[in-house]
Enzyme design. Structure first.
Site, short mmCIF file in Angstrom:
data_model
loop_
_atom_site.label_atom_id
_atom_site.label_comp_id
_atom_site.label_asym_id
_atom_site.label_seq_id
_atom_site.Cartn_x
_atom_site.Cartn_y
_atom_site.Cartn_z
N LYS A 1 0.86 -1.19 0.00
CA LYS A 1 0.00 0.00 0.00
C LYS A 1 0.89 1.23 0.00
O LYS A 1 1.72 1.41 0.90
CB LYS A 1 -0.90 0.01 1.24
CG LYS A 1 -2.10 0.93 1.10
CD LYS A 1 -3.07 0.42 0.05
CE LYS A 1 -4.43 1.08 0.17
NZ LYS A 1 -5.38 0.55 -0.84
N THR B 1 -4.08 -4.96 0.40
CA THR B 1 -3.41 -3.69 0.68
C THR B 1 -4.28 -2.80 1.56
O THR B 1 -3.76 -1.97 2.31
CB THR B 1 -3.05 -2.95 -0.62
OG1 THR B 1 -4.23 -2.59 -1.33
CG2 THR B 1 -2.17 -3.83 -1.50
N HIS C 1 20.95 25.64 -11.26
CA HIS C 1 21.75 26.66 -11.93
C HIS C 1 21.16 28.05 -11.75
O HIS C 1 19.94 28.25 -11.86
CB HIS C 1 21.86 26.34 -13.42
CG HIS C 1 22.44 24.99 -13.70
ND1 HIS C 1 23.73 24.66 -13.38
CD2 HIS C 1 21.90 23.88 -14.27
CE1 HIS C 1 23.97 23.40 -13.74
NE2 HIS C 1 22.87 22.91 -14.28
#
Length: 291
Positions: free
Chosen positions: A12, A57, A251
């Protein structure tokens, strides 16, 4: 030609859990994202659709909530260990349980008022492997392992960073620089030698070591800074055996203001989000294997 089932797992993912601990009028808030992953004797469900060994689950989700109530949640490493051990010991078919937790920070505004903080996310992963199921595997037998870390720790040095002396090929346009902004969003994971650890103190110490090394290192490359950060953690935290770091180079490019008749002596930059350099490495103690 034979076709076989390879390594497999299920679980899960991202069970959202918020727990309020009430001390009279003053409350404590715990905000977690919990992912459970189970592996073991699960071939039948793939090959024949036989679900006799499959813990739903949904049951895994409910276990997370029930354990939060019955056992409480203090340090996420302990909660992850508790859940991982439970799934391995309670389910005969499960040989390995891995529980990963992300903890989101909240800033206190009052006795029962909070503001979600914009800082990094603390993480922990506990893995438990059943000793009987893996009796023939010396590497995995009886393994209980904890990995902690953080993600999204944004750091920036506005100077003391340069990048020179690199390879130049026909496609190189990047100019060398002896003064640049160095910025990153740290994704760090560190592995513990055992489970008898002051998790809160260790996390705070490791985080401080990462930040101190970033601040205190004159950077000739982001790779050098990464190594300095991992080295500092291992030097200051003996309970940690390995550090894995992933550092994107965020950057910051100097804006050309000449068309507007203006000089730009390193003051105005554009922050770009992509593409970006991504520097990754594992730093471990001599003699330790990489897990």
């Amino acid at each position: 030609m034979s076709i076989v089932l390879g390594a497999n797992q299920y679980g899960k993912a991202e069970v959202r859990l918020v727990r309020v601990l009430r001390h009279g009028g003053r409350h404590e808030l715990c905000d977690l994202n919990v992912t459970v992953t189970l592996a073991g004797d699960l071939a039948a469900t793939h090959l024949t659709g036989d679900n006799a060994q499959v813990l739903p689950t949904d049951s895994q989700k409910n276990t997370v909530y029930a354990f939060a109530r019955s056992h409480g949640v203090d340090q996420i490493e302990d909660f992850a260990l508790l859940l991982a051990r439970h799934f391995v010991t309670a389910q005969p078919a499960i040989s390995r349980a891995r529980v990963r937790i992300e903890e989101y920070g909240w800033q206190r505004l009052g006795p029962h008022s909070f503001q979600r903080s914009g800082g990094e996310v603390r993480t922990a992963t506990a893995t438990c492997v059943d000793s009987e199921f893996d009796a023939d595997s010396d590497a995995d037998a009886g393994l209980v392992e904890v990995e902690a870390g953080l993600t999204g720790l944004v750091l920036l040095n506005s100077t003391d960073s340069e990048f020179t002396g690199y390879v130049k090929d026909p496609y190189t346009t990047l100019p060398e620089t002896t003064d640049r902004i160095l910025a990153t969003a740290v994704d760090a994971r560190w592995r513990y030698q055992d489970t008898g650890v002051d998790w809160a103190g260790s996390y705070a110490g490791a985080r401080a070591a990462l930040v101190d090394a970033f601040v205190g290192t004159y950077s000739l490359s982001l790779q050098q800074t990464l190594y300095a950060m991992g080295h500092r953690v291992l030097a200051e935290r003996p309970e940690i055996t390995e550090v894995r770091l992933s550092l994107p180079n965020r950057h910051h490019l100097l804006v050309d203001l000449a068309p507007f008749g203006l000089e730009n002596p390193g003051e105005v930059f554009v922050a770009t989000d992509r593409p970006y350099g991504l520097i990754e490495a594992t730093i471990s103690r001599a003699g330790d294997g990489v897990g």
